[in-house]
Every structure is written in structure tokens, then in C-alpha cells.
Design a protein around this motif. Structure first.
Motif, short mmCIF file in Angstrom:
data_model
loop_
_atom_site.label_atom_id
_atom_site.label_comp_id
_atom_site.label_asym_id
_atom_site.label_seq_id
_atom_site.Cartn_x
_atom_site.Cartn_y
_atom_site.Cartn_z
N THR A 15 3.79 2.21 -3.15
CA THR A 15 4.64 1.33 -4.32
C THR A 15 3.72 0.47 -5.42
O THR A 15 4.27 -0.25 -5.71
CB THR A 15 5.60 -0.24 -3.27
N THR A 28 1.56 -0.63 -4.70
CA THR A 28 0.58 -1.81 -4.32
C THR A 28 -0.62 -1.94 -3.37
O THR A 28 -0.63 -0.73 -2.57
CB THR A 28 1.73 -2.45 -2.76
N ARG A 79 8.29 -5.18 3.72
CA ARG A 79 8.56 -4.37 2.32
C ARG A 79 9.88 -5.50 2.08
O ARG A 79 10.12 -5.98 0.21
CB ARG A 79 9.30 -3.02 2.12
N GLU A 131 4.42 0.46 5.08
CA GLU A 131 5.52 -0.04 3.96
C GLU A 131 5.91 0.24 2.87
O GLU A 131 6.80 -0.04 2.27
CB GLU A 131 6.25 -0.72 5.12
N LEU A 132 4.39 -0.18 2.58
CA LEU A 132 3.75 -0.43 0.54
C LEU A 132 3.59 1.05 0.20
O LEU A 132 3.30 1.02 -1.01
CB LEU A 132 3.58 -1.59 0.64
#
Length: 400
Positions: free
Chosen positions: A240, A242, A343, A236-237
Motif C-alpha cells: 500500500t 506504507t 488496514r 495488512e499494509l
């Protein structure tokens, strides 16, 4: 297990013919678990630079058993390690312990401190107790006395509230107790100014975020209940900016073995997960983190006390004492809904109002090392050194 050979060290018969520094007070450091060892490493710098003190390590054993990896951990410290059978046959000037294991067998003035957040523990019942009905704490008479003998010569109690509980659970120990604060929390606070160094060691670049996933041990822990959470976060990250790292309680590694842990996490590691080893780095990783996803363990509580963005992936309802540090953590941070986007939820987790948690961690933030040194030197019957007691900063993390 084969009997370990005794060590020709600075104690015992003939020691005067072996030593180079004469007349040193001898301090035994008991390391039954890696967790206890790490906590004592937060304390030992109060002795740095003092040529009047000799430190010796040992690994306590119950019925010739110990935790996997502890002997290797202690050997890696570079200190003088004596076998448990030798340690219990010598009189020490002081003994340092961060666990109740073996403390009735050693001879010397014992300074006892907690190995995690708080002296009285967060669980309602001991893991060793089986199906018991009576709640236990870390300051019960059964733990602090043996055949009517009070075991610690000095008992570290981190907060004023825990002092009150000690009076109810083991009043005979009040006279040897002292309001200690928390050496680990103070080291974490001291490390904040080195946060950029820790992030660099973890490979976190400027503009990137670091999410730390923290798990204590037991089936009720994050790793016990949500082992695939790492894969979900990484997916999900992704894209991004991250990075995701994890800190696992040393007992997870000790019980299941390093090979198995790395096998279980192999897919997540291939996807970018940074694994902080148990012997070094969890404190620095906590300081480096922007957000922490955790459970009821000490690492999550410390992160909240630092004012991090903290949320919980799981919670052991009914297993924790309402007045415990973990309960204060639960009141201060949100619980993730694992059926929704992680997220989106992480994006809206606010920084913790740290003061709500700090009061359950330390009654004297910033003052622990000075207080411990004063008590330890009293036990050693030595004047304190002329220099101030320094608060050590966490070592930079290593990851894999």
C-alpha cells in the motif's frame, strides 16, 4: 559495584588550578533515566552560547543501582560526567532534574520539571507503591518535601489545571512553582517545518505513508499486551506504499536489554519494521508520521496534540486519572478493534482535533523555553543573555 574515581573537574578543592574559564556558574544535570535525560536535553539549549555557565552531568544511584544503559547514554552526550558520590558532596549553583529520584541528596537550587506529559502523571497509583489505596500524583507532598524541607527551588507546572492540583496536594510548593508550558511539545512544534527531512532520514519516499507504533512501558502498554501488532500491520499494509516504524519507551530497553528487544522484533524487522532507538529520534519520528497507533504513553499524547491521525491499540481501563492528559487523549481518539482489519480502520482514522489535547499538555504553547530560561537565570543570579531563548528542533532519527 566498584567505587567510581572522582573527576578532576571545574569544582571542588583545587579547581582554580584546573579551569580555563573562570567564575562560571556550575549547573548539575541529574540523569537517573534515559527518559529524564531526553527531557533535560530539550531544556539545556537555553544555556547555549553562555560562557558564564558550566554544565556537569551525573547519574543518580539508589543503593548502588541504576537503569541499564543510562551510563552509556550520558557518556554519549559528550559532557563532563561526575560520579554520583562526588556530585552529592558539592554545592551547585543550580541543579536540573526531571525525576524525583535523588533530589533530596543534592545540594543546590533545584529546578524540577516533568519527564513526560504533565506534572501530575496520568496513572492513579505509583508503580513503586505496590497495592496502595490512595491515589498519587507527581506533585504530592511526599515527593516534593524531605523531612519538612521543600526540595525544589523552582517547580515547573505545564498547565493551569495542574497548578490547581498542586495547591491541594502540596500547597507549600505553590510559591516556588511557575506556569512553564512543555519544552518537549514546543520542540515538536518547531520541528514540523523539517518534517520532510525527518521522513527522508527514515527512508519514507514521496507519496508513501508512515505509520508509527508507539508504546510506553508496563504490562498495560501496547508492547506488553500486543507484541504481534507489528507483524499484523506489516502484513495488512503490504503493497500500500506504507512504512511502519516503532518507538518503545526507554524503560522497555533498559529492563529487557537491547539484544532481547531486537530478538523479539527480529521477524518484524525482516518484514520492514523500522526501529527507532531510545536515545534519539522518537520526536522526529512523531513529526514525520502520518498516523500513530499507540497507548496511554506520552508519545501518543504528543502526536495527538500535533493533530496527527491517532488511534489506540490498547487502553488500561481503571488505571488512569479521569482528569489526566491520557484521559483527554482517550476522549479525543478512537480505540482499535483488534478483531477487525487494521488496514480498514486506519484508513478511516481522522486527524485529532488538537486543541482538545493541547490544553492538557501546555498552558503556554510556544513559550516554554523563554519561561524556563527566565527562571533558571534567576536561580543562577545572572542576567539573561541578550539573544532570545531558542526552541531546539528534534534531531533527525536513526533507525535499524
Amino acid at each position: 559495584m566498584a567505587t567510581q574515581s572522582w573527576i578532576r573537574g571545574p569544582m571542588g578543592l583545587g579547581a582554580e588550578r584546573r579551569i580555563t574559564r573562570c567564575g562560571a556558574r556550575r549547573v548539575l544535570v541529574m540523569v537517573p533515566t534515559m527518559t529524564a535525560g531526553n527531557r533535560l536535553l530539550d531544556l539545556l539549549p537555553v544555556l547555549d552560547g553562555d560562557h558564564r555557565v558550566q554544565v556537569v552531568f551525573t547519574v543518580p544511584r539508589e543503593d548502588d543501582t541504576t537503569w541499564h544503559g543510562v551510563d552509556r547514554f550520558v557518556a554519549g552526550l559528550g559532557g563532563l560526567v561526575v560520579p554520583w558520590g562526588q556530585a552529592v558532596r558539592h554545592e551547585w549553583d543550580a541543579v536540573l532534574g526531571a525525576s524525583h529520584r535523588g533530589i533530596a541528596q543534592v545540594h543546590g537550587k533545584l529546578l524540577l520539571l516533568p519527564h513526560g506529559v504533565g506534572a501530575v502523571k496520568s496513572r492513579r497509583h505509583s508503580r513503586k507503591g505496590g497495592q496502595v489505596s490512595r491515589e498519587t500524583t507527581g506533585v504530592d507532598r511526599e515527593l516534593l518535601t524531605y523531612r519538612g524541607r521543600l526540595l525544589p527551588a523552582a517547580l515547573a507546572i505545564p498547565t493551569v489545571a495542574e497548578m490547581g492540583l498542586l495547591r491541594r496536594r502540596c500547597p507549600e510548593a505553590v510559591g516556588v512553582s511557575f506556569l512553564s508550558g512543555d519544552v518537549c511539545f514546543d520542540s515538536l512544534r518547531a520541528g514540523v517545518e523539517f518534517r520532510d527531512r525527518y521522513r527522508s532520514a527514515l527512508g519514507v519516499e514521496s507519496g508513501e505513508e508512515l505509520v508509527l507504533v508507539s508504546s510506553t512501558w508496563s504490562p498495560n502498554s501496547l508492547f506488553g499486551r500486543c507484541p504481534t501488532l507489528y507483524d499484523r500491520l506489516l502484513a495488512e499494509l503490504s503493497g500500500t506504499g506504507t512504512k511502519v516504524a516503532t518507538v518503545l519507551h526507554p524503560n522497555i530497553w533498559a529492563v529487557h536489554g537491547e539484544w532481547q528487544i531486537r530478538s523479539w522484533l527480529a521477524g518484524a524487522v525482516a518484514g520492514g519494521l523500522l526501529v527507532v532507538p531510545p536515545e534519539r529520534g522518537w520526536q522526529a519520528a512523531t513529526v514525520a508520521a502520518d498516523a500513530v497507533v499507540g497507548d496511554h504513553g506520552s508519545t501518543t499524547t504528543y502526536a495527538a496534540a500535533l493533530g496527527k491521525r491517532v488511534c489506540l491499540a490498547t487502553w488500561p481501563e481503571g488505571h488512569l486519572r479521569p482528569e489526566s492528559p491520557a484521559a483527554a487523549l482517550r476522549r479525543a481518539v478512537p480505540l482499535l478493534d483488534l478483531d477487525r482489519s487494521l488496514r480498514d480502520q486506519l484508513a478511516h482514522v481522522p486527524p485529532v482535533a488538537a486543541s482538545r489535547v493541547v490544553r492538557t499538555v501546555s498552558g503556554v504553547p510556544g513559550g516554554a523555553h523563554a519561561r524556563f530560561r527566565k527562571v533558571l537565570y534567576r536561580l543562577l543570579d545572572l542576567p539573561e543573555p541578550a539573544w532570545p531563548a531558542a526552541t531546539p528542533i528534534p534531531l533527525s532519527p536513526r533507525v535499524s
